[in-house]
Design an enzyme around this catalytic site. Structure first.
Site, mmCIF file in Angstrom:
data_model
loop_
_atom_site.group_PDB
_atom_site.id
_atom_site.type_symbol
_atom_site.label_atom_id
_atom_site.label_comp_id
_atom_site.label_asym_id
_atom_site.label_seq_id
_atom_site.Cartn_x
_atom_site.Cartn_y
_atom_site.Cartn_z
ATOM 1 N N LYS A 1 0.843 -1.197 0.000
ATOM 2 C CA LYS A 1 0.000 0.000 0.000
ATOM 3 C C LYS A 1 0.881 1.251 0.000
ATOM 4 O O LYS A 1 1.611 1.501 0.953
ATOM 5 C CB LYS A 1 -0.902 0.037 1.237
ATOM 6 N N GLY B 1 7.183 5.181 7.532
ATOM 7 C CA GLY B 1 6.261 6.278 7.827
ATOM 8 C C GLY B 1 6.644 6.960 9.124
ATOM 9 O O GLY B 1 7.798 6.894 9.568
ATOM 10 N N SER B 2 5.668 7.572 9.751
ATOM 11 C CA SER B 2 5.951 8.405 10.931
ATOM 12 C C SER B 2 6.033 7.559 12.212
ATOM 13 O O SER B 2 5.500 6.436 12.266
ATOM 14 C CB SER B 2 4.855 9.458 11.085
ATOM 15 N N THR C 1 2.498 6.568 13.651
ATOM 16 C CA THR C 1 1.874 5.443 12.934
ATOM 17 C C THR C 1 2.636 4.150 13.212
ATOM 18 O O THR C 1 2.028 3.081 13.363
ATOM 19 C CB THR C 1 1.808 5.719 11.413
ATOM 20 N N GLY C 2 3.944 4.239 13.299
ATOM 21 C CA GLY C 2 4.739 3.048 13.604
ATOM 22 C C GLY C 2 4.327 2.432 14.930
ATOM 23 O O GLY C 2 4.213 1.203 15.075
ATOM 24 N N CYS D 1 13.197 11.682 5.626
ATOM 25 C CA CYS D 1 13.474 11.213 6.983
ATOM 26 C C CYS D 1 14.897 11.534 7.409
ATOM 27 O O CYS D 1 15.170 11.785 8.568
ATOM 28 C CB CYS D 1 13.248 9.709 7.051
HETATM 29 P P1 NAD Z 1 2.380 8.284 7.898
HETATM 30 O O1 NAD Z 1 2.825 7.530 9.082
HETATM 31 O O2 NAD Z 1 1.323 9.307 8.064
HETATM 32 O O3 NAD Z 1 1.833 7.283 6.762
HETATM 33 C C1 NAD Z 1 2.656 6.264 6.236
HETATM 34 C C2 NAD Z 1 1.797 5.177 5.638
HETATM 35 O O4 NAD Z 1 1.037 4.562 6.679
HETATM 36 C C3 NAD Z 1 0.774 5.675 4.621
HETATM 37 O O5 NAD Z 1 0.696 4.721 3.583
HETATM 38 C C4 NAD Z 1 -0.512 5.733 5.429
HETATM 39 O O6 NAD Z 1 -1.671 5.623 4.632
HETATM 40 C C5 NAD Z 1 -0.340 4.530 6.329
HETATM 41 N N1 NAD Z 1 -1.091 4.592 7.585
HETATM 42 C C6 NAD Z 1 -1.514 5.682 8.256
HETATM 43 N N2 NAD Z 1 -2.137 5.318 9.390
HETATM 44 C C7 NAD Z 1 -2.096 3.957 9.445
HETATM 45 C C8 NAD Z 1 -2.574 2.980 10.372
HETATM 46 N N3 NAD Z 1 -3.210 3.334 11.494
HETATM 47 N N4 NAD Z 1 -2.331 1.689 10.104
HETATM 48 C C9 NAD Z 1 -1.676 1.305 8.988
HETATM 49 N N5 NAD Z 1 -1.226 2.180 8.053
HETATM 50 C C10 NAD Z 1 -1.426 3.497 8.290
HETATM 51 O O7 NAD Z 1 3.700 8.930 7.269
HETATM 52 P P2 NAD Z 1 3.828 9.893 6.011
HETATM 53 O O8 NAD Z 1 3.280 11.236 6.376
HETATM 54 O O9 NAD Z 1 3.340 9.224 4.781
HETATM 55 O O10 NAD Z 1 5.412 9.971 5.864
HETATM 56 C C11 NAD Z 1 6.206 10.838 6.614
HETATM 57 C C12 NAD Z 1 6.926 10.105 7.711
HETATM 58 O O11 NAD Z 1 7.614 8.973 7.179
HETATM 59 C C13 NAD Z 1 7.990 10.970 8.360
HETATM 60 O O12 NAD Z 1 7.959 10.777 9.739
HETATM 61 C C14 NAD Z 1 9.277 10.424 7.772
HETATM 62 O O13 NAD Z 1 10.414 10.668 8.555
HETATM 63 C C15 NAD Z 1 8.971 8.975 7.629
HETATM 64 N N6 NAD Z 1 9.829 8.321 6.637
HETATM 65 C C16 NAD Z 1 10.801 7.474 7.079
HETATM 66 C C17 NAD Z 1 11.683 6.888 6.167
HETATM 67 C C18 NAD Z 1 12.792 5.981 6.622
HETATM 68 O O14 NAD Z 1 13.360 5.272 5.803
HETATM 69 N N7 NAD Z 1 13.137 5.991 7.898
HETATM 70 C C19 NAD Z 1 11.534 7.143 4.807
HETATM 71 C C20 NAD Z 1 10.516 8.003 4.405
HETATM 72 C C21 NAD Z 1 9.665 8.590 5.319
#
Ligand code: NAD
Length: 505
Positions: A186, A237-238, A241-242, A297
């Site tokens: 996704k 992701g963030s 969310t993680g 990130c």
């Molecule tokens: P996000 O956490 O908002 O969303 C990431 C993904 O998770 C999206 O596909 C979203 O639809 C999905 N998601 C959201 N809520 C969810 C849930 N409850 N359960 C399952 N999936 C869910 O992050 P974002 O705004 O898309 O990205 C920005 C963040 O990602 C920043 O914190 C950035 O630092 C991080 N990031 C990290 C890396 C890395 O390699 N460490 C790389 C890129 C981005």
């Protein structure tokens, strides 16, 4: 709109339908849900993508499960042949994919071509790593043979962030696929277009059901996380969310292997002996402004500069930032595009306001540059000086074009400030003194540290963070093992003399 700016849109978006890929078929959501896609450069609606439900995720998972045994049986060579074909198709579609990321995500098209070119190292590299995987024979006890073997998990769930859509969709699934797993993936609901275009290429290069792509929001992601047939989850992701994903995975009642690549508020540490021009340029490059508007990130959004060179460093960064042209992402002359979504634009602007309110000095930028489309999410890169740890811009991940410069004169205090946060993805150390550089690289709490460099990381070097920034590492050979479950086979050989006597009697 019939202006030159709309040309890429009429060519790469308007004539196409963007469907999900489930079991080798292009489909909408079973319940017919859709989400509007807005152009971050203009605010105009471009098209719609499917907003899928738990039923769609279930269909995708069933397809992946059914396809998995034959995919595993292909062996590394058979799977690598699919990778090679996929790589050819990606290269043939480079312009379309790069334009889609510019149109949908707002990253400058020049940089998105590079993002696609970077993928080749991954497409070639993962099969090479997979061919070099070995097991162990362990001399644990006499008269017994112990060896290790590896088996794929089965179906892997992969959820990605919005900031490098096509690069994530191409490279992130590869280690799970080359090890014989199948996939339900996704992309971010903010930036799904290039992944849905890529679905056509996946479908041409891979057997049906091996790669399934579903689009949707947090609900779709949650359906992947909690699905009983998905035991291996990989998330980018963030941090918030993680944390939800770890909790929801546990609440599913299953023990799942979860890897997390999360956020950063990364420290760049500048000593007084640096080549100022090189360090100032490194600070800007390290922000990835001309790649993704600082929505990275690994960006060095906290810059800790020694007092002796502080003013001159800030002046040079400010002067250099003036050379970066903010503009429409699919315009060839643009260096810095709009941020990805309106809500995110509001969020970043909120941080800029808070920086001013909390007493930091806004040296330059922070506003909306003139002459650009009204509806676009543009922000002139902001440079803040006199930032301290009691300010939100000094401690929270902004994920946008905002640089915060701290002043230091005592090494231990500086190091304590660099390590003060719960995050620890990357860091960089700038000095010409190698002993100080390595001492500081050792002491700074981060998973990836540059010395006199920034931002670049290469396939083969483990990428990931410490503290709340990550769980696991990506992009290196060790990652392969995380998509495989290890098994030990213990064979009792017995006494060979007794066995021989019995056999020959
Ligand atoms: P996000 O956490 O908002 O969303 C990431 C993904 O998770 C999206 O596909 C979203 O639809 C999905 N998601 C959201 N809520 C969810 C849930 N409850 N359960 C399952 N999936 C869910 O992050 P974002 O705004 O898309 O990205 C920005 C963040 O990602 C920043 O914190 C950035 O630092 C991080 N990031 C990290 C890396 C890395 O390699 N460490 C790389 C890129 C981005």
């Amino acid at each position: 709109m019939d202006t030159p700016l709309s040309d890429p849109i009429s060519r790469y978006v308007r004539p196409h339908e963007f469907k999900m890929l489930i079991d080798g078929k292009f489909v909408g959501s079973a319940e017919g849900g859709v989400r509007a896609v807005l152009d971050p450069s203009t605010g105009q609606e471009l098209t719609q993508i499917p907003l899928s439900t738990a039923d769609d995720v279930d269909r995708a998972t069933a397809a992946a499960q059914q396809a998995q045994p034959a995919w595993e049986a292909l062996g590394v060579d058979g799977r690598a042949a699919c990778f090679a074909r996929f790589g050819e198709l990606v290269a043939e579609n480079r312009e379309r994919l790069a334009m889609l990321d510019a149109i949908d995500c707002g990253n400058p098209v020049k940089a998105m071509r590079t993002d696609i070119d970077i993928c080749k190292a991954y497409l070639d590299g993962w099969p090479a790593f997979a061919r070099s995987l070995t097991g162990d024979v362990i001399p644990a006890s006499p008269g017994n043979l112990h060896y290790t073997a590896h088996r794929p998990y089965g179906v892997v769930g992969r959820i990605t962030a919005f900031n490098h859509p096509v690069m994530f969709a191409i490279t992130r699934p590869l280690p799970s696929l080359i090890t014989g797993n199948t996939l339900v993936m996704k992309p971010s609901d903010e930036t799904s277009l290039s992944t849905l275009a890529l679905a056509e290429l996946f479908n041409e290069a891979f057997p049906p059901g091996v790669v399934n792509i579903v689009t949707g929001d947090a609900g779709t992601g949650d359906a992947i996380v909690t699905h009983p047939k998905i035991k291996r989850l990989a998330f980018t992701g963030s941090v918030p969310t993680g944390l939800i994903i770890q909790r929801r995975a546990a609440e599913s009642g299953q023990v799942k292997h979860v890897s997390l690549e999360l956020g950063g508020k990364n420290a760049m540490i500048v000593f007084p002996d640096v080549d100022l021009d090189l360090a100032a340029e490194g600070a800007i490059q390290g922000m990835n402004l001309d790649v993704c508007q600082g929505q990275s990130c690994g960006s060095n959004s906290r810059i800790l500069v020694h007092a002796k060179i502080y003013d001159e460093f800030v002046n040079r960064v400010a002067a250099k930032l003036g050379d970066y042209r903010v503009g429409v992402a699919y315009d060839e002359s643009t260096d810095v595009g709009p941020v990805a979504g309106k809500a995110h634009w509001n969020r970043v602007n909120g941080y800029i306001e808070s920086g001013v309110e909390q007493g930091a000095t806004l040296v330059r930028g922070g506003g909306r540059p003139a002459g650009l489309p009204e509806g676009g999410n543009f922000i002139d890169p902001a440079l803040f000086a006199d930032v301290t740890l009691d300010m939100r811009i000094g401690t929270e991940e902004i994920f946008g074009p905002v640089m915060s410069v701290f002043r230091w004169d005592d090494y231990d205090t500086m190091l304590a400030e660099a390590n003060a946060l719960d995050l620890g993805l990357t860091a960089s150390v700038w000095t010409n003194d190698l002993a100080i550089a390595h001492k500081t690289a050792d002491a700074v709490e981060a998973g990836y540290v540059w010395i006199n460099d920034s931002t670049r990381h290469y396939f083969g070097t483990p990428f990931g963070g410490v503290k709340n920034s990550a769980l696991g590492r990506e992009e290196s050979k060790d990652e392969l093992l995380t998509f495989l479950e290890q098994k030990v086979v213990h064979t009792r050989l017995g006494d060979p003399h007794t066995a021989l006597a019995r056999l020959l009697s």
